[in-house]
Design a protein around this motif. Structure first.
Motif, PDB file in Angstrom:
ATOM      1  N   ILE A 126       0.840  -1.200   0.000  1.00 27.13           N
ATOM      2  CA  ILE A 126       0.000   0.000   0.000  1.00 27.13           C
ATOM      3  C   ILE A 126       0.877   1.254   0.000  1.00 27.13           C
ATOM      4  O   ILE A 126       0.507   2.294  -0.553  1.00 27.13           O
ATOM      5  CB  ILE A 126      -0.996   0.001   1.192  1.00 27.13           C
ATOM      6  CG1 ILE A 126      -2.124   1.012   0.943  1.00 27.13           C
ATOM      7  CG2 ILE A 126      -0.294   0.275   2.500  1.00 27.13           C
ATOM      8  CD1 ILE A 126      -2.964   0.721  -0.271  1.00 27.13           C
ATOM      9  N   GLU A 127       2.077   1.154   0.591  1.00 22.99           N
ATOM     10  CA  GLU A 127       3.018   2.283   0.525  1.00 22.99           C
ATOM     11  C   GLU A 127       3.495   2.500  -0.911  1.00 22.99           C
ATOM     12  O   GLU A 127       3.682   3.638  -1.360  1.00 22.99           O
ATOM     13  CB  GLU A 127       4.201   2.026   1.459  1.00 22.99           C
ATOM     14  CG  GLU A 127       3.848   2.147   2.941  1.00 22.99           C
ATOM     15  CD  GLU A 127       4.968   1.665   3.848  1.00 22.99           C
ATOM     16  OE1 GLU A 127       6.013   1.218   3.334  1.00 22.99           O
ATOM     17  OE2 GLU A 127       4.796   1.725   5.077  1.00 22.99           O
ATOM     18  N   GLU A 175      -8.467  -0.170   7.362  1.00 22.20           N
ATOM     19  CA  GLU A 175      -9.556   0.625   6.793  1.00 22.20           C
ATOM     20  C   GLU A 175      -9.026   1.636   5.777  1.00 22.20           C
ATOM     21  O   GLU A 175      -9.584   1.799   4.693  1.00 22.20           O
ATOM     22  CB  GLU A 175     -10.314   1.343   7.917  1.00 22.20           C
ATOM     23  CG  GLU A 175     -11.010   0.398   8.889  1.00 22.20           C
ATOM     24  CD  GLU A 175     -11.929  -0.590   8.178  1.00 22.20           C
ATOM     25  OE1 GLU A 175     -12.665  -0.163   7.266  1.00 22.20           O
ATOM     26  OE2 GLU A 175     -11.890  -1.792   8.520  1.00 22.20           O
ATOM     27  N   HIS A 176      -7.938   2.307   6.121  1.00 21.47           N
ATOM     28  CA  HIS A 176      -7.354   3.278   5.197  1.00 21.47           C
ATOM     29  C   HIS A 176      -6.780   2.580   3.954  1.00 21.47           C
ATOM     30  O   HIS A 176      -6.920   3.084   2.832  1.00 21.47           O
ATOM     31  CB  HIS A 176      -6.263   4.091   5.891  1.00 21.47           C
ATOM     32  CG  HIS A 176      -6.783   5.126   6.839  1.00 21.47           C
ATOM     33  ND1 HIS A 176      -7.564   6.185   6.424  1.00 21.47           N
ATOM     34  CD2 HIS A 176      -6.640   5.265   8.196  1.00 21.47           C
ATOM     35  CE1 HIS A 176      -7.879   6.936   7.469  1.00 21.47           C
ATOM     36  NE2 HIS A 176      -7.335   6.401   8.556  1.00 21.47           N
ATOM     37  N   ALA A 177      -6.133   1.430   4.162  1.00 17.76           N
ATOM     38  CA  ALA A 177      -5.563   0.691   3.036  1.00 17.76           C
ATOM     39  C   ALA A 177      -6.669   0.234   2.085  1.00 17.76           C
ATOM     40  O   ALA A 177      -6.544   0.353   0.859  1.00 17.76           O
ATOM     41  CB  ALA A 177      -4.764  -0.503   3.543  1.00 17.76           C
ATOM     42  N   TRP A 208      -7.329   1.268  -1.877  1.00 19.85           N
ATOM     43  CA  TRP A 208      -7.299   0.230  -2.901  1.00 19.85           C
ATOM     44  C   TRP A 208      -8.636   0.102  -3.632  1.00 19.85           C
ATOM     45  O   TRP A 208      -8.688  -0.346  -4.775  1.00 19.85           O
ATOM     46  CB  TRP A 208      -6.899  -1.110  -2.281  1.00 19.85           C
ATOM     47  CG  TRP A 208      -6.593  -2.183  -3.267  1.00 19.85           C
ATOM     48  CD1 TRP A 208      -7.176  -3.418  -3.360  1.00 19.85           C
ATOM     49  CD2 TRP A 208      -5.621  -2.144  -4.317  1.00 19.85           C
ATOM     50  NE1 TRP A 208      -6.633  -4.130  -4.390  1.00 19.85           N
ATOM     51  CE2 TRP A 208      -5.666  -3.375  -4.993  1.00 19.85           C
ATOM     52  CE3 TRP A 208      -4.716  -1.172  -4.741  1.00 19.85           C
ATOM     53  CZ2 TRP A 208      -4.845  -3.671  -6.081  1.00 19.85           C
ATOM     54  CZ3 TRP A 208      -3.895  -1.469  -5.829  1.00 19.85           C
ATOM     55  CH2 TRP A 208      -3.962  -2.699  -6.485  1.00 19.85           C
ATOM     56  N   GLU A 209      -9.731   0.517  -2.970  1.00 18.63           N
ATOM     57  CA  GLU A 209     -11.048   0.445  -3.604  1.00 18.63           C
ATOM     58  C   GLU A 209     -11.371   1.689  -4.429  1.00 18.63           C
ATOM     59  O   GLU A 209     -12.380   1.713  -5.141  1.00 18.63           O
ATOM     60  CB  GLU A 209     -12.129   0.233  -2.534  1.00 18.63           C
ATOM     61  CG  GLU A 209     -12.099  -1.159  -1.915  1.00 18.63           C
ATOM     62  CD  GLU A 209     -13.162  -1.353  -0.854  1.00 18.63           C
ATOM     63  OE1 GLU A 209     -13.794  -0.330  -0.459  1.00 18.63           O
ATOM     64  OE2 GLU A 209     -13.369  -2.504  -0.422  1.00 18.63           O
ATOM     65  N   ASP A 210     -10.536   2.713  -4.337  1.00 18.88           N
ATOM     66  CA  ASP A 210     -10.759   3.918  -5.118  1.00 18.88           C
ATOM     67  C   ASP A 210     -10.422   3.654  -6.579  1.00 18.88           C
ATOM     68  O   ASP A 210      -9.311   3.225  -6.907  1.00 18.88           O
ATOM     69  CB  ASP A 210      -9.907   5.064  -4.566  1.00 18.88           C
ATOM     70  CG  ASP A 210     -10.171   6.372  -5.289  1.00 18.88           C
ATOM     71  OD1 ASP A 210     -11.082   7.100  -4.860  1.00 18.88           O
ATOM     72  OD2 ASP A 210      -9.473   6.646  -6.286  1.00 18.88           O
ATOM     73  N   PHE A 224      -2.015  -9.182  -1.974  1.00 17.35           N
ATOM     74  CA  PHE A 224      -2.382  -8.993  -0.570  1.00 17.35           C
ATOM     75  C   PHE A 224      -3.389  -7.856  -0.395  1.00 17.35           C
ATOM     76  O   PHE A 224      -4.219  -7.894   0.519  1.00 17.35           O
ATOM     77  CB  PHE A 224      -1.138  -8.737   0.280  1.00 17.35           C
ATOM     78  CG  PHE A 224      -0.243  -9.938   0.417  1.00 17.35           C
ATOM     79  CD1 PHE A 224      -0.737 -11.139   0.899  1.00 17.35           C
ATOM     80  CD2 PHE A 224       1.095  -9.875   0.054  1.00 17.35           C
ATOM     81  CE1 PHE A 224       0.067 -12.262   1.014  1.00 17.35           C
ATOM     82  CE2 PHE A 224       1.915 -10.987   0.161  1.00 17.35           C
ATOM     83  CZ  PHE A 224       1.397 -12.182   0.637  1.00 17.35           C
ATOM     84  N   LEU A 225      -3.342  -6.866  -1.264  1.00 18.34           N
ATOM     85  CA  LEU A 225      -4.309  -5.769  -1.183  1.00 18.34           C
ATOM     86  C   LEU A 225      -5.721  -6.269  -1.472  1.00 18.34           C
ATOM     87  O   LEU A 225      -6.693  -5.733  -0.930  1.00 18.34           O
ATOM     88  CB  LEU A 225      -3.923  -4.664  -2.169  1.00 18.34           C
ATOM     89  CG  LEU A 225      -2.603  -3.944  -1.851  1.00 18.34           C
ATOM     90  CD1 LEU A 225      -2.203  -3.031  -2.996  1.00 18.34           C
ATOM     91  CD2 LEU A 225      -2.713  -3.150  -0.557  1.00 18.34           C
ATOM     92  N   ASP A 226      -5.839  -7.291  -2.313  1.00 18.32           N
ATOM     93  CA  ASP A 226      -7.152  -7.880  -2.579  1.00 18.32           C
ATOM     94  C   ASP A 226      -7.638  -8.742  -1.417  1.00 18.32           C
ATOM     95  O   ASP A 226      -8.806  -9.155  -1.405  1.00 18.32           O
ATOM     96  CB  ASP A 226      -7.101  -8.738  -3.851  1.00 18.32           C
ATOM     97  CG  ASP A 226      -6.965  -7.896  -5.112  1.00 18.32           C
ATOM     98  OD1 ASP A 226      -7.406  -6.728  -5.086  1.00 18.32           O
ATOM     99  OD2 ASP A 226      -6.419  -8.401  -6.109  1.00 18.32           O
TER     100      ASP A 226
END
Length: 363
Positions: free
Chosen positions: A88-89, A133-135, A139-141, A163-165
């Protein structure tokens, strides 16, 4: 006289026992030699991010050693969450790099961007609920996803999003990593690791030098005991750069060094890895191979065997990369070692099992 006969019998029994020990020792040594000669000993070489560690983890799973005990599982959970944080970074860094061209669908997402930037500076991060929640919000944007997709296809971002999924799974307090989670997890620990496994009743002993330069000085001590060298290549790296050098070209240079310095008695098993990512890039058409290797524009494969349903563009691309490496092994001449090329996808257990089965007959 009876005492003498008794001593004689005791001596005979002792001698018989010693002979039995000698016979059993010889039998064990003979069996050990048979197993040693029947085992294929492989040294796993290749560049960073080529998929070597994933292949090694697949071998451990084949050996039934995915995770040993609760302590190792807890370490795996921490490593996977750290991978998620690093991913995410990378997403945030990509968005900032492409800004203002990369717009955000929701302006309030800036709060999540600022949170991740702040979290990246924390050394001992505890993964509080708000991190997930922030991650997930980022990622959903749709704007963020579009930005990352364009950056990845253009070779500006090396992050699969696996992993983001799985944020909602990984954040659970009782989270247990799946085999695929373990395969996608990236951990760099310098050292030489090894594992033993079997495929189709053929025994393999795999050595994996992690975090070490794979020049001949590092692996020379293993050569006398090896059956083959496995050289792993990230086939999708044709548009990526490493310290100002194209990553695929860097792999070609390293492969030349291996081929020209290893004994002719050894076989080099060339694993052209990440075929799934190569196909995705080629079909997307955003990053063309000929922009980085001009000779591809005039290339026609001579002995291609496409996979069922495979797009001709993918077949041409993967055989072009294969032939680039095979031309190096041929250029080494009679002093070079034998080379056998295989198309691999390290996260596909069945693909690797099939490839190792093919390799068993070559080494």
């Amino acid at each position: 006289m009876n005492r003498f006969q008794g001593c004689l019998r005791e001596g005979e029994q002792e001698e018989k026992g010693q002979l039995e020990v000698i016979r059993e020792t010889r039998r064990q040594l003979k069996e050990h030699k048979r197993l040693y000669l029947a085992t294929r000993r492989l040294l796993l070489l290749g560049g960073n991010e080529s998929g070597r560690s994933t292949i090694f983890k697949q071998a451990k799973i084949l050996a039934g050693k995915a995770l040993d005990g609760k302590r190792e599982q807890a370490t795996a959970v921490h490593n996977i969450r750290s991978n998620l944080k690093a991913d995410i970074e990378t997403v945030v860094a990509t968005v900032k790099h492409l800004s203002p061209d990369a717009g955000l669908d929701h302006p309030e997402i800036q709060l999540s961007l600022d949170y991740i930037v702040s979290a990246s500076a924390q050394r001992d991060f505890s993964f509080p609920p708000e991190f997930y929640e922030h991650a997930r919000a980022l990622w959903e944007d749709a704007g963020v996803r579009d930005c990352c997709e364009r950056a990845r296809l253009c070779g500006l971002m090396d992050c699969s999003g696996y992993f983001l999924d799985r944020i909602d799974v990984i954040k659970q307090p009782d989270y247990e990593p799946s085999h695929q989670d373990l395969l996608h997890c990236r951990v760099h620990t310098p050292g030489v690791f090894e594992t033993k496994f079997q495929v189709d009743q053929v025994s393999f002993h795999l050595f994996y030098p992690e975090g070490l330069n794979y020049s001949s000085q590092v692996w020379a001590e293993y050569v006398d005991h090896l059956s083959a060298i496995v050289f792993v290549v990230d086939s999708s790296s044709y548009d990526l750069n490493f310290s100002g050098t194209n990553k695929l070209q860097e792999a070609l240079n390293s492969f030349r060094s291996v081929c020209c310095t290893c004994p002719s008695s050894l076989c080099v098993l060339l694993f052209l890895n990440k075929q799934d990512l190569l196909a995705e890039k080629v079909l997307a058409g955003e990053s063309k191979i000929e922009d980085h290797f001009p000779e591809f524009a005039h290339y026609t494969p001579q002995d291609a065997t496409p996979e069922p349903g495979e797009d001709p563009r993918v077949t041409r691309a993967k055989y072009f990369i294969r032939d680039k490496f095979l031309s190096i092994s041929r250029a080494c001449g009679s002093e070079g070692c034998r080379c056998s090329a295989h198309f691999t996808c390290a996260v596909d257990a069945e693909n690797l099992r099939r490839v190792f089965s093919q390799c068993a007959n070559l080494v």
